[in-house]
Scaffold this motif. Structure first.
Motif, PDB file in Angstrom:
ATOM      1  N   VAL A 210       0.850  -1.185   0.000  1.00 40.40           N
ATOM      2  CA  VAL A 210       0.000   0.000   0.000  1.00 40.40           C
ATOM      3  C   VAL A 210       0.887   1.237   0.000  1.00 40.40           C
ATOM      4  CG1 VAL A 210      -1.777  -1.204   1.336  1.00 40.40           C
ATOM      5  CG2 VAL A 210      -0.140   0.247   2.521  1.00 40.40           C
ATOM      6  N   SER A 211       0.263   2.379  -0.248  1.00 45.81           N
ATOM      7  CA  SER A 211       0.941   3.665  -0.137  1.00 45.81           C
ATOM      8  C   SER A 211       0.108   4.522   0.802  1.00 45.81           C
ATOM      9  CB  SER A 211       1.064   4.324  -1.511  1.00 45.81           C
ATOM     10  OG  SER A 211       1.675   5.590  -1.402  1.00 45.81           O
ATOM     11  N   VAL A 212       0.756   5.135   1.779  1.00 45.19           N
ATOM     12  CA  VAL A 212       0.048   5.939   2.779  1.00 45.19           C
ATOM     13  C   VAL A 212       0.655   7.339   2.794  1.00 45.19           C
ATOM     14  CG1 VAL A 212      -0.742   6.076   5.158  1.00 45.19           C
ATOM     15  CG2 VAL A 212      -0.180   3.848   4.184  1.00 45.19           C
ATOM     16  N   GLN A 213      -0.199   8.346   2.746  1.00 48.16           N
ATOM     17  CA  GLN A 213       0.267   9.733   2.790  1.00 48.16           C
ATOM     18  C   GLN A 213      -0.476  10.493   3.878  1.00 48.16           C
ATOM     19  OE1 GLN A 213       0.328  11.841  -0.920  1.00 48.16           O
ATOM     20  NE2 GLN A 213       1.293  13.640  -0.038  1.00 48.16           N
ATOM     21  N   ILE A 257      -5.101  10.659   6.891  1.00 43.86           N
ATOM     22  CA  ILE A 257      -4.224   9.976   5.929  1.00 43.86           C
ATOM     23  C   ILE A 257      -5.040   9.552   4.711  1.00 43.86           C
ATOM     24  CG2 ILE A 257      -2.642   9.100   7.689  1.00 43.86           C
ATOM     25  CD1 ILE A 257      -4.016   6.325   7.333  1.00 43.86           C
ATOM     26  N   THR A 258      -4.322   9.389   3.604  1.00 43.35           N
ATOM     27  CA  THR A 258      -4.909   8.817   2.396  1.00 43.35           C
ATOM     28  C   THR A 258      -4.193   7.512   2.105  1.00 43.35           C
ATOM     29  OG1 THR A 258      -5.468  10.985   1.471  1.00 43.35           O
ATOM     30  CG2 THR A 258      -5.303   9.141  -0.070  1.00 43.35           C
ATOM     31  N   VAL A 259      -4.979   6.448   1.951  1.00 45.72           N
ATOM     32  CA  VAL A 259      -4.410   5.135   1.656  1.00 45.72           C
ATOM     33  C   VAL A 259      -4.655   4.794   0.191  1.00 45.72           C
ATOM     34  CG1 VAL A 259      -4.458   2.666   2.188  1.00 45.72           C
ATOM     35  CG2 VAL A 259      -4.799   4.346   4.016  1.00 45.72           C
ATOM     36  N   LYS A 260      -3.582   4.401  -0.502  1.00 40.58           N
ATOM     37  CA  LYS A 260      -3.701   3.847  -1.849  1.00 40.58           C
ATOM     38  C   LYS A 260      -3.529   2.330  -1.726  1.00 40.58           C
ATOM     39  CE  LYS A 260      -1.889   5.529  -5.534  1.00 40.58           C
ATOM     40  NZ  LYS A 260      -0.922   6.039  -6.552  1.00 40.58           N
ATOM     41  N   TRP A 261      -4.641   1.624  -1.839  1.00 44.44           N
ATOM     42  CA  TRP A 261      -4.580   0.166  -1.704  1.00 44.44           C
ATOM     43  C   TRP A 261      -3.897  -0.474  -2.903  1.00 44.44           C
ATOM     44  CZ3 TRP A 261      -5.584  -1.295   3.014  1.00 44.44           C
ATOM     45  CH2 TRP A 261      -6.452  -0.539   3.809  1.00 44.44           C
ATOM     46  N   SER A 262      -3.690   0.305  -3.956  1.00 46.72           N
ATOM     47  CA  SER A 262      -3.017  -0.190  -5.164  1.00 46.72           C
ATOM     48  C   SER A 262      -1.517   0.049  -5.112  1.00 46.72           C
ATOM     49  CB  SER A 262      -3.608   0.501  -6.391  1.00 46.72           C
ATOM     50  OG  SER A 262      -3.619   1.916  -6.196  1.00 46.72           O
TER      51      SER A 262
END
Length: 405
Positions: A210-213, A257-262
């Motif tokens: 994942v990517s977390v910002q 936070i914003t999670v990119k599950w991709s």
């Protein structure tokens, strides 16, 4: 020569052994304020002790330290993970690397590392004194006086401070009195709390990529993420907490936070992948064909979050539906309300300001004959064996005592 090591943790034991091996005639005494030396080593890595990281490139290694990377980049040329592996091997402890490059003793038991330290301390005649708290250091012309809380005073030629990270700035007052600047300590390596959030019902699920910002900042992290009963954890979150330690402290651990599950895939790559599922796997139901290795229960949760029918087939997805999915996978937002820090493995950002120390020797620039090693310095790393490696590296260099004695 009499040398005092203050602190009975990883850096303290490593420094004590290094001093005794480098200066065989020295009398070395280690002072620990508690009654259980090496307690953090005992619980580290889930009781297995993540000794170091299997990468020997100083440039790569230094990037794994939110604070101290420039100083450590040079220090790793002196002592890096390859030296650590050899050091332990020479003392009968073999290490092995996992697929993620974390290194553990082949016994998978932290007690192996503790026994190694204690055995070598005994062989080298190093005395360990527990339940002894230092209240003051007094520099003399060619020696140091150690003042203890019980008013006892002892004299040493050299001092190596390995007291670890303080929980509050007043923990460093005795070093500040010697002219050192202290960077206020704040927690690092913590998990994100989301009290009673529905996603916590999926506790135990791990998502590999994942990517977390952190919204409103440039702080971003990629990697695996673990859903827990209190919120989010795993390497991606812990790394983000480390690099964002001061920013998140200033926010009082209330942030979004914003999670990119991709993961870190580009928008165009995600769109292409989903459109391929529409055209090539159209007969499959959404619930039975999950993109990006998303766990089944998480996929069901995400579809429900956007009111997307899991019984729907991929072939029935129109462009608008696909973009709805893309938004779900790349822009999933959560409110974080607090943190959880595991007390036994507590890591801090902060400590002795790095410009106060000569990293060629780890000697104080303010007080000759005073050395620092480990987390008492404003150095901390991400998870993966990096904090221990910083302890071994700085303790080894400090243990040379400038090789002038």
């Amino acid at each position: 020569m009499k040398v005092a090591i203050i602190g009975g943790g990883a850096a303290g034991y490593f420094a004590a052994i290094t001093v005794a091996e480098t200066h065989p005639s020295a009398k070395v005494v280690l002072f620990e304020k508690g009654d259980k030396p090496l307690s953090k080593v005992k619980v580290s890595g889930g009781g297995r002790c993540n000794v170091t990281h299997h990468n020997f490139d100083p440039v790569y290694l230094s990037k794994c330290y939110p604070r101290g990377k420039n100083q450590l980049k040079k220090a790793f040329h002196i002592f890096n993970p390859s030296h650590t592996i050899d050091w332990f091997a020479n003392k009968g402890v073999e290490l092995y690397a996992q697929d993620d490059n974390r290194m553990f003793p082949i016994s998978d038991d932290s007690q192996t590392v503790i026994d190694c330290f204690q055995d070598n301390m005994h062989k080298l005649g190093i005395r360990v004194v527990t339940k002894r708290t230092i209240s003051k250091l007094i520099p003399k012309e060619s020696s140091w006086q150690l003042c203890f809380k019980n008013e006892e005073v002892q004299t040493f030629n050299k001092i190596v401070v390995c007291t670890g990270g303080g929980r509050k700035i007043t923990d460093f007052d005795w070093l500040k009195e010697l002219g050192h600047e202290i960077v206020p300590p704040v927690p690092s390596l913590f998990t994100f709390n989301m009290p009673k959030h529905p996603i916590t019902k999926l506790m135990g699920l791990s998502v590999p990529k994942v990517s977390v910002q952190i919204q409103g900042t440039k702080l971003k992290s990629n990697g695996a993420m673990l859903i827990t009963h209190w919120g989010l954890s795993g390497p991606a979150v812990l790394k983000l907490s480390a690099f964002g330690a001061r920013t998140l402290s200033e926010k009082n651990y209330q942030f979004s936070i914003t999670v990119k599950w991709s993961g870190d895939l580009a928008h165009s790559e995600i769109e292409e992948m989903l459109n391929n599922l529409v055209t090539k796997k159209g007969g499959k139901q959404l619930k039975n064909l999950r993109p990006f290795d998303i766990p089944t229960r998480l996929w069901a949760y995400l579809l429900g979050k956007k009111d997307i029918d899991p019984e729907r087939t991929w072939g029935s997805m129109n462009p608008k539906s696909v973009h709805k999915l893309i938004d779900l996978l790349t822009n999933d937002n959560y409110e974080i309300k607090g943190k959880t820090t595991f007390k036994e493995e507590f890591v801090t950002a902060g400590g002795i300001k790095l410009t106060d120390v000569d990293f060629k020797t780890m000697e104080s620039k303010k007080q000759p004959g005073l050395y620092f090693a480990g987390e008492v310095l404003d150095i901390d790393g991400i998870t993966g064996g990096f904090n221990f490696q910083a302890a071994w590296t700085t303790a080894f260099i400090a243990g040379q005592l400038s090789s002038n004695s």
